[in-house]
Design a protein around this motif. Structure first.
Motif, PDB file in Angstrom:
ATOM      1  N   GLY A 291       0.782  -1.101   0.138  1.00  0.00           N
ATOM      2  CA  GLY A 291      -0.074  -0.097  -0.263  1.00  0.00           C
ATOM      3  C   GLY A 291       0.719   1.216  -0.059  1.00  0.00           C
ATOM      4  O   GLY A 291       2.116   1.204   0.279  1.00  0.00           O
ATOM      5  N   ALA A 292       0.242   2.488  -0.295  1.00  0.00           N
ATOM      6  CA  ALA A 292       0.847   3.566  -0.557  1.00  0.00           C
ATOM      7  C   ALA A 292      -0.211   4.704  -0.544  1.00  0.00           C
ATOM      8  O   ALA A 292      -1.489   4.378  -0.086  1.00  0.00           O
ATOM      9  N   SER A 293       0.047   5.875  -0.757  1.00  0.00           N
ATOM     10  CA  SER A 293      -0.931   7.123  -1.049  1.00  0.00           C
ATOM     11  C   SER A 293      -0.521   7.882  -2.162  1.00  0.00           C
ATOM     12  O   SER A 293       0.410   7.799  -2.845  1.00  0.00           O
ATOM     13  N   TYR A 294      -1.662   8.612  -2.426  1.00  0.00           N
ATOM     14  CA  TYR A 294      -1.395   9.501  -3.606  1.00  0.00           C
ATOM     15  C   TYR A 294      -2.247  10.731  -3.460  1.00  0.00           C
ATOM     16  O   TYR A 294      -3.213  10.774  -2.481  1.00  0.00           O
ATOM     17  N   GLU A 295      -2.145  11.891  -3.957  1.00  0.00           N
ATOM     18  CA  GLU A 295      -2.978  13.132  -3.949  1.00  0.00           C
ATOM     19  C   GLU A 295      -3.630  13.655  -5.074  1.00  0.00           C
ATOM     20  O   GLU A 295      -2.729  13.435  -6.152  1.00  0.00           O
ATOM     21  N   LEU A 296      -4.731  13.743  -5.118  1.00  0.00           N
ATOM     22  CA  LEU A 296      -5.433  14.348  -6.192  1.00  0.00           C
ATOM     23  C   LEU A 296      -5.762  15.743  -6.305  1.00  0.00           C
ATOM     24  O   LEU A 296      -5.853  16.411  -4.959  1.00  0.00           O
ATOM     25  N   ASP A 297      -5.411  16.419  -7.201  1.00  0.00           N
ATOM     26  CA  ASP A 297      -5.392  18.031  -7.372  1.00  0.00           C
ATOM     27  C   ASP A 297      -6.918  18.301  -7.522  1.00  0.00           C
ATOM     28  O   ASP A 297      -7.243  19.548  -7.103  1.00  0.00           O
TER      29      ASP A 297
ATOM     30  N   GLY B 137     -12.837   4.011  -7.701  1.00  0.00           N
ATOM     31  CA  GLY B 137     -14.071   4.740  -7.572  1.00  0.00           C
ATOM     32  C   GLY B 137     -13.975   6.118  -7.677  1.00  0.00           C
ATOM     33  O   GLY B 137     -12.844   6.734  -7.983  1.00  0.00           O
ATOM     34  N   ALA B 138     -14.947   6.837  -7.294  1.00  0.00           N
ATOM     35  CA  ALA B 138     -15.059   8.264  -7.203  1.00  0.00           C
ATOM     36  C   ALA B 138     -14.431   8.798  -5.734  1.00  0.00           C
ATOM     37  O   ALA B 138     -14.368   8.116  -4.738  1.00  0.00           O
ATOM     38  N   GLN B 139     -13.473   9.924  -6.086  1.00  0.00           N
ATOM     39  CA  GLN B 139     -12.741  10.076  -4.699  1.00  0.00           C
ATOM     40  C   GLN B 139     -12.771  11.598  -4.983  1.00  0.00           C
ATOM     41  O   GLN B 139     -12.644  12.323  -6.062  1.00  0.00           O
ATOM     42  N   GLY B 140     -12.660  12.395  -3.881  1.00  0.00           N
ATOM     43  CA  GLY B 140     -12.482  13.857  -3.544  1.00  0.00           C
ATOM     44  C   GLY B 140     -10.839  14.345  -3.694  1.00  0.00           C
ATOM     45  O   GLY B 140     -10.141  13.403  -3.714  1.00  0.00           O
ATOM     46  N   SER B 141     -10.623  15.635  -3.843  1.00  0.00           N
ATOM     47  CA  SER B 141      -9.520  16.158  -3.923  1.00  0.00           C
ATOM     48  C   SER B 141      -8.802  15.931  -2.742  1.00  0.00           C
ATOM     49  O   SER B 141      -9.215  15.645  -1.529  1.00  0.00           O
ATOM     50  N   GLY B 142      -7.434  15.737  -2.627  1.00  0.00           N
ATOM     51  CA  GLY B 142      -6.478  15.688  -1.449  1.00  0.00           C
ATOM     52  C   GLY B 142      -5.841  14.337  -1.471  1.00  0.00           C
ATOM     53  O   GLY B 142      -5.846  13.347  -2.298  1.00  0.00           O
ATOM     54  N   ARG B 143      -5.405  14.132  -0.028  1.00  0.00           N
ATOM     55  CA  ARG B 143      -4.690  12.805  -0.006  1.00  0.00           C
ATOM     56  C   ARG B 143      -5.378  11.677   0.299  1.00  0.00           C
ATOM     57  O   ARG B 143      -6.580  11.644   0.853  1.00  0.00           O
ATOM     58  N   GLN B 144      -5.102  10.444  -0.561  1.00  0.00           N
ATOM     59  CA  GLN B 144      -5.852   9.158  -0.483  1.00  0.00           C
ATOM     60  C   GLN B 144      -4.818   8.047  -0.467  1.00  0.00           C
ATOM     61  O   GLN B 144      -3.632   8.278  -0.535  1.00  0.00           O
ATOM     62  N   THR B 145      -5.307   7.035   0.492  1.00  0.00           N
ATOM     63  CA  THR B 145      -4.468   5.890   0.538  1.00  0.00           C
ATOM     64  C   THR B 145      -5.222   4.656  -0.192  1.00  0.00           C
ATOM     65  O   THR B 145      -6.405   4.527  -0.558  1.00  0.00           O
TER      66      THR B 145
ATOM     67  N   THR C 263       1.928  10.754  -6.826  1.00  0.00           N
ATOM     68  CA  THR C 263       2.194   9.381  -5.896  1.00  0.00           C
ATOM     69  C   THR C 263       3.063   9.423  -4.779  1.00  0.00           C
ATOM     70  O   THR C 263       4.433  10.259  -4.923  1.00  0.00           O
ATOM     71  N   TYR C 264       3.173   8.891  -3.875  1.00  0.00           N
ATOM     72  CA  TYR C 264       4.044   8.877  -2.512  1.00  0.00           C
ATOM     73  C   TYR C 264       4.464   7.332  -2.455  1.00  0.00           C
ATOM     74  O   TYR C 264       3.467   6.492  -2.335  1.00  0.00           O
TER      75      TYR C 264
END
Length: 212
Positions: A107-113, A137-145, A177-178
């Motif tokens: 696993g890791a994380s990423y950020e959507l603009d 799926g659908a996701q909001g802006s910001g950090r996601q994992t 991506t992180y």
């Protein structure tokens, strides 16, 4: 705290104070000499004296301000070094797209603009080919994992890379991506504070985006 750094700061303060005092002393000597040798029929008026006194005061103040800024920068650097030591043994996030399979998952994380209606995760093999795809799926802006189940696609302990593709309708949504890894040590390299990560190796302290 580094004793040599403290001594360096004290030495810098002493030198700056001496330099400012020397500058002021030279100015006053020149001003006295100028007044002693002035034309008696055309003496310096109060405005001239006041103006020159203001100039020396300005020079002295600028010298003191410059030293204060340098000392503040040194102190901030020392504080940063002290804070970084507390990261040893902790997991941090840095820009990257590497993940490692541990106990069958990675696993890791990423950020959507911006917000995205569809987000796709692709796992890349050693040759850069896609070995698995997962719709997030659908996701909001910001950090996601995310967590990826390897399902025996790659052996335990294998490190692979991932890619995020996000769309809001037909418009692409930029992402960053992180990679996550643990800090094993902290050191300085050419004046830069560096972290040694267990898998990813050396990274600049400034590149750390979060502590997990």
């Amino acid at each position: 705290m580094d004793v040599s750094a403290i001594n360096s700061t004290a030495s810098s303060n002493t030198t700056s104070t001496k330099n400012a005092a020397d500058t002021q002393d030279r100015f006053l000597k020149l001003l006295v000499a100028q007044m002693n040798n002035q034309d008696p029929l055309n003496p310096m008026d109060n405005a001239q004296v006041t103006s020159q006194m203001a100039q020396i005061q300005q020079v002295t103040s600028l010298s003191t301000l410059d030293t204060s800024i340098k000392n503040l920068g040194l102190q901030l650097g020392q504080m940063q070094a002290m804070q970084s030591i507390s990261l040893v043994g902790r997991e941090v996030s840095v820009p990257g797209n590497q993940i490692q399979v541990v106990n069958g998952v990675a696993g890791a994380s990423y950020e959507l603009d911006g917000a995205a209606k569809t987000v796709k995760l692709e796992i890349l093999g050693p040759a850069g080919n896609v070995i698995d795809t997962q719709q997030l799926g659908a996701q909001g802006s910001g950090r996601q994992t995310f967590t990826w189940n390897a399902n025996n696609l790659v052996p335990e302990g294998t490190e692979v890379k991932y890619r995020i593709t996000a769309l809001n309708g037909t418009a692409a949504v930029s992402s960053t991506t992180y990679a996550h890894d643990k800090v094993s040590s902290v050191y300085s390299d050419s004046g830069n504070l560096m972290l040694e990560l267990e898998r990813l190796g050396p990274v600049n302290y400034a590149s750390v985006s979060s502590v997990n």
